[in-house]
Design an enzyme around this catalytic site. Sequence first.
Site, PDB file in Angstrom:
ATOM      1  CG  LEU A  32      -6.899   3.912   6.201  1.00 39.36           C
ATOM      2  CD1 LEU A  32      -7.189   4.899   7.120  1.00 39.36           C
ATOM      3  CD2 LEU A  32      -7.787   2.842   6.376  1.00 39.36           C
ATOM      4  CG  HIS A  33      -0.748   6.784   3.745  1.00 41.60           C
ATOM      5  ND1 HIS A  33       0.230   7.380   4.203  1.00 41.60           N
ATOM      6  CD2 HIS A  33      -1.563   7.823   3.375  1.00 41.60           C
ATOM      7  CE1 HIS A  33       0.297   8.154   4.320  1.00 41.60           C
ATOM      8  NE2 HIS A  33      -0.900   9.003   3.776  1.00 41.60           N
ATOM      9  CB  ALA A  34       1.505   3.294   7.016  1.00 38.19           C
ATOM     10  CD  GLU A 105      -2.348  11.951   4.718  1.00 38.98           C
ATOM     11  OE1 GLU A 105      -1.359  11.132   5.072  1.00 38.98           O
ATOM     12  OE2 GLU A 105      -2.890  11.833   3.736  1.00 38.98           O
TER      13      GLU A 105
END
Lengths: 105, 158
Positions: A32-34, A105
Amino acid sequence: MTNRRTMPRIRVVQTKPTQVKINVTILNELGLHARPAMAFVDLAHQFESDIRVSKGAHQVDGKSIMHMITLAATQGTELVIEADGPDALEATARLQSLVDNRFEE
Amino acid sequence: MKLSDFVSKDAIIAELDATSRDDAINELVDALVATNVVAKSLRDQLIKQILAREKKGSTGFGKGVAVPHVKHEKIKQMSACIGVSQKGVDFNALDKEPVYSVVLLLSPQDKPDEHLQAMETIFSALQKDTFRKFLRQSTTRDAVWDLIEEMDAQQIQG
């Protein structure tokens, strides 16, 4: 002769807030990156319900990007999403599918 | 993970000259190049990638802070540079407000978990009103570094 009189004249008004709690697992490799955190927060904002997200004992506001990033949810992390409000059911369903779809993604 | 594990002390800029996002990013990357944290040959490429990332969605997440970042295969060790602006930087922030603290984070390509840990460390600090206030009041590199050490020692409340 109308059958209107025989029909129940009950208007369903949901006055009680609903609470829905679901478990999700972060599947995408980068965690859960930006960018996915932002996608989550953007979606959460579309609902009136309060959204809380927790990793273990660490619970944050699901509508705050700065809070969400502090979850540091890596691939495989289990999160609990809690929604509290009139649209809690839809909110959790949509958020679940966002997470399950790896934030596209 | 602590801030002092990856923030480059020598590259801290207590008074950013830049007032635009692009200039601020240039200034911060240049500070990392000048202190040999980043190879000069990577400079232009990094700046280009960081700006491309910003154009996809601003990392100016509100409350006067921005955390531009990039992952790059030539970056072997995570490093960050902090820039403090007294004038305010137009960072195209989500809340449209000027940015006073910029944390630029460079991460290796193949360590996504480390990147997330660093982001957590950065945002745990930036979420604190007192940390943001003291950072903005810092006008020297040493003052910024003292604050980082206090944060790491969990001496900053709220």
